[in-house]
Design a protein around this motif. Structure first.
Motif, PDB file in Angstrom:
ATOM      1  N   ILE A 144       0.857  -1.181   0.000  1.00 50.42           N
ATOM      2  CA  ILE A 144       0.000   0.000   0.000  1.00 50.42           C
ATOM      3  C   ILE A 144       0.894   1.232   0.000  1.00 50.42           C
ATOM      4  O   ILE A 144       1.864   1.307   0.788  1.00 50.42           O
ATOM      5  CB  ILE A 144      -0.926   0.027   1.227  1.00 50.42           C
ATOM      6  CG1 ILE A 144      -1.569  -1.339   1.449  1.00 50.42           C
ATOM      7  CG2 ILE A 144      -1.973   1.120   1.075  1.00 50.42           C
ATOM      8  CD1 ILE A 144      -2.327  -1.874   0.273  1.00 50.42           C
ATOM      9  N   TYR A 145       0.562   2.187  -0.858  1.00 47.10           N
ATOM     10  CA  TYR A 145       1.352   3.406  -1.006  1.00 47.10           C
ATOM     11  C   TYR A 145       0.415   4.608  -0.961  1.00 47.10           C
ATOM     12  O   TYR A 145      -0.799   4.481  -1.140  1.00 47.10           O
ATOM     13  CB  TYR A 145       2.105   3.417  -2.337  1.00 47.10           C
ATOM     14  CG  TYR A 145       3.072   2.278  -2.539  1.00 47.10           C
ATOM     15  CD1 TYR A 145       4.437   2.461  -2.335  1.00 47.10           C
ATOM     16  CD2 TYR A 145       2.624   1.027  -2.956  1.00 47.10           C
ATOM     17  CE1 TYR A 145       5.329   1.415  -2.533  1.00 47.10           C
ATOM     18  CE2 TYR A 145       3.515  -0.016  -3.155  1.00 47.10           C
ATOM     19  CZ  TYR A 145       4.862   0.180  -2.935  1.00 47.10           C
ATOM     20  OH  TYR A 145       5.746  -0.852  -3.132  1.00 47.10           O
ATOM     21  N   SER A 146       1.004   5.783  -0.761  1.00 43.26           N
ATOM     22  CA  SER A 146       0.244   7.024  -0.873  1.00 43.26           C
ATOM     23  C   SER A 146       1.040   8.028  -1.701  1.00 43.26           C
ATOM     24  O   SER A 146       2.275   7.968  -1.766  1.00 43.26           O
ATOM     25  CB  SER A 146      -0.060   7.616   0.507  1.00 43.26           C
ATOM     26  OG  SER A 146       1.121   8.052   1.150  1.00 43.26           O
ATOM     27  N   VAL A 147       0.304   8.947  -2.342  1.00 46.11           N
ATOM     28  CA  VAL A 147       0.918  10.008  -3.129  1.00 46.11           C
ATOM     29  C   VAL A 147      -0.043  11.196  -3.115  1.00 46.11           C
ATOM     30  O   VAL A 147      -1.265  11.021  -3.035  1.00 46.11           O
ATOM     31  CB  VAL A 147       1.194   9.535  -4.577  1.00 46.11           C
ATOM     32  CG1 VAL A 147      -0.104   9.254  -5.325  1.00 46.11           C
ATOM     33  CG2 VAL A 147       2.053  10.536  -5.338  1.00 46.11           C
ATOM     34  N   ALA A 148       0.514  12.378  -3.163  1.00 43.74           N
ATOM     35  CA  ALA A 148      -0.325  13.579  -3.232  1.00 43.74           C
ATOM     36  C   ALA A 148      -1.054  13.616  -4.562  1.00 43.74           C
ATOM     37  O   ALA A 148      -0.568  13.096  -5.579  1.00 43.74           O
ATOM     38  CB  ALA A 148       0.526  14.830  -3.061  1.00 43.74           C
ATOM     39  N   LEU A 149      -2.217  14.233  -4.574  1.00 44.97           N
ATOM     40  CA  LEU A 149      -3.009  14.339  -5.788  1.00 44.97           C
ATOM     41  C   LEU A 149      -2.244  15.048  -6.903  1.00 44.97           C
ATOM     42  O   LEU A 149      -2.451  14.784  -8.089  1.00 44.97           O
ATOM     43  CB  LEU A 149      -4.313  15.088  -5.485  1.00 44.97           C
ATOM     44  CG  LEU A 149      -5.372  15.107  -6.565  1.00 44.97           C
ATOM     45  CD1 LEU A 149      -5.881  13.701  -6.854  1.00 44.97           C
ATOM     46  CD2 LEU A 149      -6.528  15.999  -6.156  1.00 44.97           C
ATOM     47  N   THR A 150      -1.325  15.897  -6.522  1.00 47.91           N
ATOM     48  CA  THR A 150      -0.524  16.634  -7.496  1.00 47.91           C
ATOM     49  C   THR A 150       0.717  15.866  -7.935  1.00 47.91           C
ATOM     50  O   THR A 150       1.496  16.363  -8.741  1.00 47.91           O
ATOM     51  CB  THR A 150      -0.107  17.978  -6.906  1.00 47.91           C
ATOM     52  OG1 THR A 150       0.551  17.764  -5.645  1.00 47.91           O
ATOM     53  CG2 THR A 150      -1.315  18.872  -6.694  1.00 47.91           C
TER      54      THR A 150
END
Length: 689
Positions: free
Chosen positions: A357-363
């Motif tokens: 599982i990863y996360s990234v900013a919408l930008t």
């Protein structure tokens, strides 16, 4: 004093009995609206009947909410199948097609009395109402045991709702499927001393297809607003309503999946426009996912237009895709946290066999990995994205639920522990991953290899390759989980076999160019990938080259037969379950790979990809296993192959399972033990003598 784990050979009674030695898989995790409670379905004693369990975030404890499985014996139904949180801590659930309501104190009451065949339950945003399917009709009911259900969209024999979702304004958006003109087939079979005949809706390549359209209806009923596409036979891969309710998208493609279109509708006027369109002549996987951006301005699109399946922002109609993530790895699916302008996603960035599982900013920008242990992680996010339930497994660990908090400070907490004590008393087979290359185009591939006790790479071991299928390279208990093959793998390893699951083209995770060679290539590129795996492992001393067997089911059965027919002498034996021998009788969707009917070359293409037309090459031991009530791969196709093999003077064995469908290894444990017993005895006979 510690007890040394047993390395004695396993038995099928140990592996496939109730209660199960690996426990009962916990499923259907659902968070309460406030994110303080997690509900899921489980049985802590390893029996098949699942009750509702609750894990409380504050107390960090679990407890059973229902006790309906008490006193149930082996062979009874598998229990509660669905759950949905309602207001006031109540939970709706489905048991044997009936709808019920359970209070936070565990008091169970029937809901929507008299409603049959309930499925796909989903609570409204405020938790005061429940939408569900009854057969193929879309219905709602207030969260009150005295409430009467309301039918929003009526279903009929061949027309009905197949999926739906709540919109932010409380309306329901749904897909209606119409099989009025789709082919119907009858399958005669004998079972329990009687001649029987079942009827199925079942299209073949070139047939008329299911027609689908998207509709919207208010939760209290009324007229349906329809949003039609130019061709109702085109597939629908996703749909959704904007946060303000004024726009609706439909992610669609033609049958070949070579043309992807996102239609945008004005929900007030019904006006339709093409928001995005792309053509890819070599695409073979429909891994798209589309969602409205959190602000409702534009879309987030998961697509492999840049070569790998990655996230993109699509700011407006006809605009260029703006990459959010990139790299030589792929994303499987994503979820949007609107309040934090963040995207969470599952990807294989760390290793081809892992899903983290990863996360990234919408930008865009830096990607953060959130899960630590190597293996497969499947998340269910709390509504406020403060935490997620993580269904985690690796090669040595059956799946369990953990809760991981997204504050970055709290360690994950284990919620379930499923295996019986006997599980820890066994020595289970070790698994390792071996890279190899294609001799055809040099592509990188990898094999999941399960090893017998005290293995040494001395070139003396018998080896079983299988179950062969696409998407089989997974670092989780049992590898590919479509069949309960974890047990047969462990059984064979305990008997001295090396067991191998090879990566093949057509699988997720390696990019568009890696999969390109699979186009129009059933039984060609795939069997070369398998053979390259075998050659590599033999060269490394993993197996005796004269004692290699192969098995698979469905498409895996096709690959097994094609491997024996086209490569006589390479394998000593092959076991084909429910083999797809004739792609003329495939589902039309298999046209993604084998190409569509029509054109001057399609007959030659279909013959080239059908094992039925290559049987003359058989020279090695073969067993075919098939259920007589299989509507996915017709038993009649196996009979056609059997007739041909007999006419060609070939030697083979046939195992018939009366009244059994396509999932022959999952029908019941007795049948599982019988079928896998036949498979094991076959390989013992031909690979060990």
């Amino acid at each position: 004093m510690s007890i040394e784990p047993s390395i004695a050979p396993l038995t099928f009674e140990t592996l496939y009995s109730e209660p199960s030695i690996i426990g009962t898989l916990p499923v259907v995790a659902r968070w309460s609206a406030d994110g303080n409670s997690l509900g899921f379905l489980w049985n802590d004693a390893g029996h098949t009947f699942r009750d509702i369990w609750i894990w409380e975030k504050v107390a960090k404890t679990r407890r059973p909410l229902t006790h309906l499985g008490i006193g149930r014996t082996s062979g009874e139904p598998t229990g509660i199948s669905e759950l949905a949180w309602l207001s006031e801590g109540r939970v709706a659930f489905v048991l044997q097609g009936q709808l019920y309501l359970v209070s936070k104190d565990g008091i169970v009451s029937p809901l929507a009395i008299g409603t049959q065949g309930v499925s796909a339950i989903a609570a409204s945003i405020d938790g005061t109402a429940l939408a569900f399917l009854s057969g193929n009709a879309l219905m709602t009911v207030a969260a009150d045991v005295a409430a009467q259900p309301k039918t929003l969209v009526v279903g009929s024999k061949f027309v009905g709702v197949e999926s739906f979702q709540w919109a932010a304004d409380g309306s329901l958006v749904f897909v209606e499927a119409d099989d009025t003109n789709t082919r119907k087939i009858e399958i005669p079979y004998d079972s329990h001393g009687e001649a029987r005949k079942d009827r199925f809706v079942r299209s073949f390549p070139g047939d008329l297809l299911t027609r689908r359209r998207v509709g919207r209806v208010q939760s209290d009923g009324g007229a349906v607003s329809w949003f039609d596409r130019p061709d109702a036979e085109d597939a629908i891969w996703g749909y959704g309503v904007s946060p303000d309710g004024n726009a609706l998208f439909i992610s669609s493609s033609d049958l070949s999946i070579k043309n992807h279109t996102i239609f945008m509708f004005d929900t007030r006027s019904g006006a339709r426009s093409v928001f995005y369109a792309a053509h890819d002549p070599v695409k073979i996987r429909p891994d798209w996912q589309v969602a409205f951006a959190p602000d409702g301005k534009g879309l987030i699109v998961l697509t492999d237009r840049d070569g790998y399946n990655h996230l993109h922002r699509l700011p407006g109609q006809g605009a260029a895709l703006q990459p959010i993530t990139s790299g030589a790895w792929e994303i499987a699916e994503f979820s949007l946290d609107a309040s934090a302008s963040k995207i969470y996603f599952i990807a294989n960035e760390a290793h081809p066999a892992e899903r983290h599982i990863y996360s990234v900013a919408l930008t865009g920008g830096a990607v953060t990995r959130l899960t630590g242990p190597t293996g497969i992680h499947v998340p269910t996010y709390a509504p406020d994205f403060s935490a997620f339930a993580d269904l985690f497994s690796d090669d040595m660990t059956p799946p369990e639920y953990f809760v991981q908090f997204l504050d970055g400070a709290t360690e994950p907490m284990q919620v379930t522990h499923s295996p019986l004590p006997a599980f820890a008393q066994r020595r289970w087979a070790d698994v390792r991953y071996i890279p190899y290359k294609s001799h055809v185009d040099g592509a990188e591939l990898m094999a999941r290899v399960t090893l017998p006790p005290d293995f040494q790479p001395d070139g003396t071991h018998p080896m079983v390759v299988g179950s062969v299928y696409s998407d089989g390279l997974l670092n989780q208990w049992g590898g590919r989980a479509a069949h309960p093959s974890w047990g047969i793998d462990q059984y064979l390893a305990s008997r001295g076999f090396v067991v191998v699951s090879p990566e093949i083209r057509g699988s997720f995770g390696r990019g568009r160019d890696w999969n390109r060679a699979m186009l129009n290539s059933y039984g060609t590129q795939d069997i070369e990938d398998i053979a390259d795996c075998v050659t590599t492992l033999i060269g490394l001393g993993y197996a005796d080259p004269k004692r290699v067997g192969l098995w698979g089911s469905s498409y895996g059965g096709l690959m097994t037969l094609m491997s024996l027919f086209k490569k006589p002498g390479f394998y000593a034996a092959g076991f084909a379950g429910a083999p797809a021998t004739n792609v003329w009788h495939a589902y039309p969707e298999q046209g993604w790979i084998m190409g569509l009917t029509g054109g001057q070359d399609y007959i030659e293409r279909y013959r080239a990809q059908s094992a039925l037309f290559h049987s003359a090459g058989l020279a090695d031991a073969l067993t075919i296993l098939h259920g007589t009530k299989d509507e996915v791969v017709l038993y009649a196709d196996t009979m056609a192959l059997v007739e041909k093999l007999i006419s060609q003077g070939k030697s083979f064995e046939l195992v018939t399972l009366p009244g059994t469908g396509h999932a022959w290894a999952k029908q019941d444990r007795t049948l599982t033990r019988f079928a896998y017993g036949k498979l094991a005895a076959f390989f013992e006979r031909h690979l060990k003598s």
